[in-house]
Design an enzyme around this catalytic site. Structure first.
Site, PDB file in Angstrom:
ATOM      1  N   CYS A   1     -55.273 116.488  72.142  1.00  0.00           N
ATOM      2  CA  CYS A   1     -54.787 116.143  70.804  1.00  0.00           C
ATOM      3  C   CYS A   1     -55.719 115.094  70.206  1.00  0.00           C
ATOM      4  CB  CYS A   1     -53.332 115.682  70.835  1.00  0.00           C
ATOM      5  SG  CYS A   1     -53.030 114.138  71.710  1.00  0.00           S
TER       6      CYS A   1
ATOM      7  N   ASN B   1     -54.335 111.191  72.210  1.00  0.00           N
ATOM      8  CA  ASN B   1     -53.926 111.262  73.630  1.00  0.00           C
ATOM      9  C   ASN B   1     -52.835 110.235  73.967  1.00  0.00           C
ATOM     10  OD1 ASN B   1     -55.475 111.011  76.946  1.00  0.00           O
ATOM     11  ND2 ASN B   1     -53.934 112.457  76.249  1.00  0.00           N
TER      12      ASN B   1
ATOM     13  N   CYS C   1     -49.558 110.804  72.136  1.00  0.00           N
ATOM     14  CA  CYS C   1     -48.293 111.450  71.716  1.00  0.00           C
ATOM     15  C   CYS C   1     -48.191 112.881  72.240  1.00  0.00           C
ATOM     16  CB  CYS C   1     -48.145 111.439  70.198  1.00  0.00           C
ATOM     17  SG  CYS C   1     -48.099 109.780  69.469  1.00  0.00           S
ATOM     18  N   ARG C   2     -48.902 113.805  71.591  1.00  0.00           N
ATOM     19  CA  ARG C   2     -48.673 115.228  71.875  1.00  0.00           C
ATOM     20  C   ARG C   2     -49.241 115.690  73.203  1.00  0.00           C
ATOM     21  NH1 ARG C   2     -51.315 117.099  66.426  1.00  0.00           N
ATOM     22  NH2 ARG C   2     -52.503 115.238  66.995  1.00  0.00           N
ATOM     23  N   SER C   3     -50.526 115.408  73.475  1.00  0.00           N
ATOM     24  CA  SER C   3     -51.101 115.984  74.704  1.00  0.00           C
ATOM     25  C   SER C   3     -50.543 115.359  75.983  1.00  0.00           C
ATOM     26  CB  SER C   3     -52.637 115.980  74.677  1.00  0.00           C
ATOM     27  OG  SER C   3     -53.166 114.688  74.632  1.00  0.00           O
TER      28      SER C   3
ATOM     29  N   ASP D   1     -48.495 116.331  64.070  1.00  0.00           N
ATOM     30  CA  ASP D   1     -48.802 114.989  64.562  1.00  0.00           C
ATOM     31  C   ASP D   1     -47.627 114.061  64.241  1.00  0.00           C
ATOM     32  OD1 ASP D   1     -49.777 112.479  65.061  1.00  0.00           O
ATOM     33  OD2 ASP D   1     -51.711 112.831  64.096  1.00  0.00           O
TER      34      ASP D   1
END
Ligand code: 4NP
Length: 158
Positions: A7, A10, A12-14, A123
């Site tokens: 993401c 690195n 939040c999402r990934s 995001d």
């Protein structure tokens, strides 16, 4: 088999995808056959633990992200992994822009595995807390789809 989630930051999402997918692998007894990692395109959060909002949302679903630390996409990731999974179109473009000339590793949008071709994991960083639950819903769906593909590709275990 080695899978890398990518993401922007690195935090939040990934890392959420890494934690959720690793827990699925553990539940299936596949954690020692599939290596999972995550990284970011940008440098801003290198060395940091996941965003507290991401950690809290994951904890509510039984996933512990506290031990993860952010790092940036590196040239040798294109050799070390078998599959690069981007959270959004910008991440995918950045991956392709950094791809070494001889690299053939596939890079795809993660939500393809949730039956949402072309869709991005939004995001959540600049939004409210609810964004993190939406992110986890999408990540859980795609992780289940990815697990099915991985199980189909792995040879039968011992
Ligand atoms: P992520 O979220 O890409 O899901 O980790 C973000 C984290 C930080 C920033 C952007 C997105 N940032 O601009 O600092």
């Amino acid at each position: 088999m080695r899978v890398l989630f990518v993401c922007l930051g690195n935090i939040c999402r990934s890392p959420s995808a890494e934690g959720v997918f690793r827990r699925l692998l553990e539940a299936r007894g596949l954690a020692n056959r599939v290596e999972v990692d995550s990284c970011g395109i940008g440098p801003w959060h290198v060395g940091k633990a996941p965003d507290p909002r991401a950690q809290e949302a994951a904890t509510r679903r039984g996933v512990d992200l506290s031990g993860l630390r952010a790092r940036q996409l590196a040239a040798d990731d294109f050799d070390r992994f078998d599959l690069l999974l981007a959270m959004d179109h910008d991440n995918l473009e950045a991956i392709e822009a950094q791809r070494p000339p001889n690299s053939r590793v596939p890079a795809r949008l993660f939500l393809e595995y949730a039956g949402h071709p072309g869709r991005a994991v939004p995001d959540p960083y600049f939004g409210g807390d609810r964004g993190f639950d939406e992110v986890l819903d999408l990540i859980e769906a795609a992780s289940r789809g990815l697990l099915e593909e991985v199980e189909a590709q792995l040879e039968p275990g011992p």
